[in-house]
Design an enzyme around this catalytic site. Structure first.
Site, PDB file in Angstrom:
ATOM      1  N   ASN A   1      33.398  39.972  39.288  1.00  0.00           N
ATOM      2  CA  ASN A   1      33.530  39.773  40.738  1.00  0.00           C
ATOM      3  C   ASN A   1      32.925  41.005  41.397  1.00  0.00           C
ATOM      4  O   ASN A   1      33.522  42.080  41.362  1.00  0.00           O
ATOM      5  CB  ASN A   1      35.008  39.610  41.106  1.00  0.00           C
ATOM      6  CG  ASN A   1      35.210  39.479  42.607  1.00  0.00           C
ATOM      7  OD1 ASN A   1      34.232  39.388  43.359  1.00  0.00           O
ATOM      8  ND2 ASN A   1      36.463  39.479  43.043  1.00  0.00           N
TER       9      ASN A   1
ATOM     10  N   LYS B   1      32.515  41.487  44.466  1.00  0.00           N
ATOM     11  CA  LYS B   1      33.122  41.741  45.786  1.00  0.00           C
ATOM     12  C   LYS B   1      32.032  42.036  46.814  1.00  0.00           C
ATOM     13  O   LYS B   1      30.973  41.421  46.767  1.00  0.00           O
ATOM     14  CB  LYS B   1      34.168  42.859  45.664  1.00  0.00           C
ATOM     15  CG  LYS B   1      35.176  42.553  44.543  1.00  0.00           C
ATOM     16  CD  LYS B   1      36.392  43.421  44.521  1.00  0.00           C
ATOM     17  CE  LYS B   1      37.320  42.964  43.396  1.00  0.00           C
ATOM     18  NZ  LYS B   1      38.565  43.681  43.318  1.00  0.00           N
TER      19      LYS B   1
ATOM     20  N   HIS C   1      41.419  34.645  45.944  1.00  0.00           N
ATOM     21  CA  HIS C   1      41.467  36.040  45.482  1.00  0.00           C
ATOM     22  C   HIS C   1      42.489  36.810  46.322  1.00  0.00           C
ATOM     23  O   HIS C   1      42.605  36.596  47.535  1.00  0.00           O
ATOM     24  CB  HIS C   1      40.085  36.700  45.560  1.00  0.00           C
ATOM     25  CG  HIS C   1      40.065  38.008  44.845  1.00  0.00           C
ATOM     26  ND1 HIS C   1      40.547  39.158  45.417  1.00  0.00           N
ATOM     27  CD2 HIS C   1      39.676  38.340  43.586  1.00  0.00           C
ATOM     28  CE1 HIS C   1      40.452  40.147  44.524  1.00  0.00           C
ATOM     29  NE2 HIS C   1      39.920  39.672  43.417  1.00  0.00           N
TER      30      HIS C   1
ATOM     31  N   GLU D   1      42.512  39.636  47.548  1.00  0.00           N
ATOM     32  CA  GLU D   1      41.989  40.360  48.721  1.00  0.00           C
ATOM     33  C   GLU D   1      41.849  39.415  49.907  1.00  0.00           C
ATOM     34  O   GLU D   1      42.063  39.812  51.059  1.00  0.00           O
ATOM     35  CB  GLU D   1      40.663  41.046  48.354  1.00  0.00           C
ATOM     36  CG  GLU D   1      40.929  42.301  47.517  1.00  0.00           C
ATOM     37  CD  GLU D   1      39.861  42.643  46.494  1.00  0.00           C
ATOM     38  OE1 GLU D   1      38.730  42.147  46.614  1.00  0.00           O
ATOM     39  OE2 GLU D   1      40.176  43.411  45.566  1.00  0.00           O
TER      40      GLU D   1
ATOM     41  N   GLU E   1      45.842  37.833  38.253  1.00  0.00           N
ATOM     42  CA  GLU E   1      45.507  39.203  38.622  1.00  0.00           C
ATOM     43  C   GLU E   1      46.684  39.827  39.356  1.00  0.00           C
ATOM     44  O   GLU E   1      46.882  39.577  40.555  1.00  0.00           O
ATOM     45  CB  GLU E   1      44.291  39.217  39.556  1.00  0.00           C
ATOM     46  CG  GLU E   1      43.072  38.555  38.978  1.00  0.00           C
ATOM     47  CD  GLU E   1      41.803  39.005  39.690  1.00  0.00           C
ATOM     48  OE1 GLU E   1      40.948  39.576  39.015  1.00  0.00           O
ATOM     49  OE2 GLU E   1      41.690  38.817  40.907  1.00  0.00           O
TER      50      GLU E   1
ATOM     51  N   GLY F   1      41.933  47.392  40.921  1.00  0.00           N
ATOM     52  CA  GLY F   1      41.240  48.567  41.445  1.00  0.00           C
ATOM     53  C   GLY F   1      42.071  49.832  41.416  1.00  0.00           C
ATOM     54  O   GLY F   1      41.721  50.834  42.043  1.00  0.00           O
TER      55      GLY F   1
ATOM     56  N   SER G   1      41.793  46.016  36.550  1.00  0.00           N
ATOM     57  CA  SER G   1      41.428  47.235  35.829  1.00  0.00           C
ATOM     58  C   SER G   1      40.995  46.977  34.386  1.00  0.00           C
ATOM     59  O   SER G   1      41.296  47.787  33.494  1.00  0.00           O
ATOM     60  CB  SER G   1      42.563  48.266  35.900  1.00  0.00           C
ATOM     61  OG  SER G   1      42.778  48.641  37.256  1.00  0.00           O
TER      62      SER G   1
HETATM   63  O1  G3H Z   1      38.469  40.000  40.860  1.00  0.00           O
HETATM   64  C1  G3H Z   1      38.617  41.058  40.227  1.00  0.00           C
HETATM   65  C2  G3H Z   1      39.792  41.857  40.408  1.00  0.00           C
HETATM   66  O2  G3H Z   1      40.079  42.045  41.745  1.00  0.00           O
HETATM   67  C3  G3H Z   1      39.881  43.059  39.523  1.00  0.00           C
HETATM   68  O3  G3H Z   1      39.267  44.201  40.078  1.00  0.00           O
HETATM   69  O4  G3H Z   1      38.648  45.201  37.872  1.00  0.00           O
HETATM   70  O5  G3H Z   1      38.364  46.482  39.991  1.00  0.00           O
HETATM   71  O6  G3H Z   1      40.651  46.028  39.074  1.00  0.00           O
HETATM   72  P1  G3H Z   1      39.238  45.559  39.214  1.00  0.00           P
END
Ligand code: G3H
Length: 254
Positions: free
Chosen positions: A8, A10, A100, A102, A173, A179, A218
């Site tokens: 992803n 983002k 998601h 977010e 997740e 993150g 993560s």
């Molecule tokens: O969609 C992916 C997640 O939000 C994981 O993000 O790997 O940066 O923790 P991350």
């Protein structure tokens, strides 16, 4: 069932950056191992260039796909700023994310709207990955099971009975692990994924066993192997570590 190794991106990467990372990834991975496939959830503006980077002699290569990070549940209309499944497909997407965390937290999407999007995307022919996960406060209040169950039930409530389980995935997740560098422990992942599996089986019987459940939060090259070995973990959804071709290639081949 093939592992689904998903990135992803983002709100990162313009077209040039996307092209660079996707081409490097394509070269580093070479032939995709038979037991897995990759999908990049790219920003809308980079879907086409990412999909083009995954072609050989003008043809898409098996195991490499591109998806959108969101959609609006309508074919077209006066929805300023939104994007339809048809537009995503036209740009080269075959997958899409819904729900998601977010988008739930920042944009305020609720379970009902996520459910509408999920069904609309599937009906429009996009493979769909429904994201779910609890916040730290919800976990500490002992609400893990009820939150996940509710997110799944409402997320799939309008899916048509005859959907292909290969075309639908659920990404677990935990919000507190996204993150933050705090990966969920083996026991936490196993507990949540077993719960997701049991809810999917309750809802879809046999088909519920074939739906892929991804872990996200993560994931890095040094923990990916351990995570995908766990029961009921059928892939990963990676944010930060998917932005560099080097680290994401290692994860894809974990
Ligand atoms: O969609 C992916 C997640 O939000 C994981 O993000 O790997 O940066 O923790 P991350």
């Amino acid at each position: 069932m093939k592992y689904l190794m998903a990135a992803n991106w983002k709100m990162y990467k313009n077209r040039q950056e996307a092209q660079k990372t996707a081409s490097e990834l394509f070269a580093k991975i070479g032939t995709m191992p038979e037991d897995r496939e990759l999908v990049i959830f790219a920003p809308f503006t980079a879907i086409e260039t990412t999909a083009e980077s995954f072609k050989k002699n003008g043809q898409p290569v098996k195991g490499f796909s591109v998806g959108g990070q969101d959609l609006y549940p309508a074919s077209e209309g006066a929805y300023t700023g939104e994007i339809s499944p048809g537009m995503l497909i036209d740009a080269g997407a075959t997958w899409v994310l819904t729900g998601h965390s977010e988008r739930r937290a920042i944009i305020g999407e609720n379970n009902a709207f996520v459910g509408q999007k999920t069904a609309f995307a599937m009906n429009a022919g996009l493979k769909t990955c429904l994201c779910i996960g609890e916040t730290l406060a919800e976990r500490e209040a002992g609400k893990l099971n009820s939150i996940l169950e509710q997110q799944i039930k409402e997320g799939v409530k309008d899916l048509s009975e005859d959907f292909n389980p290969d075309d639908f995935a659920v990404a677990y997740e935990p919000v507190w692990a996204i993150g933050t560098g705090k990966v969920a422990g083996v026991e936490e992942i196993t507990e949540a994924h077993n719960l997701v599996r049991s809810v999917l089986i309750k809802l879809f019987k046999e088909k519920g066993k074939q739906i892929r459940i991804l872990y996200g939060g993560s994931v890095k090259p040094d923990n990916a192997t351990q995570i995908i070995k766990l029961d009921n973990v059928d892939g990963v959804l990676v944010g930060g570590a998917s932005l560099q071709s080097e680290s994401f290639a290692k994860i894809v081949l974990a």
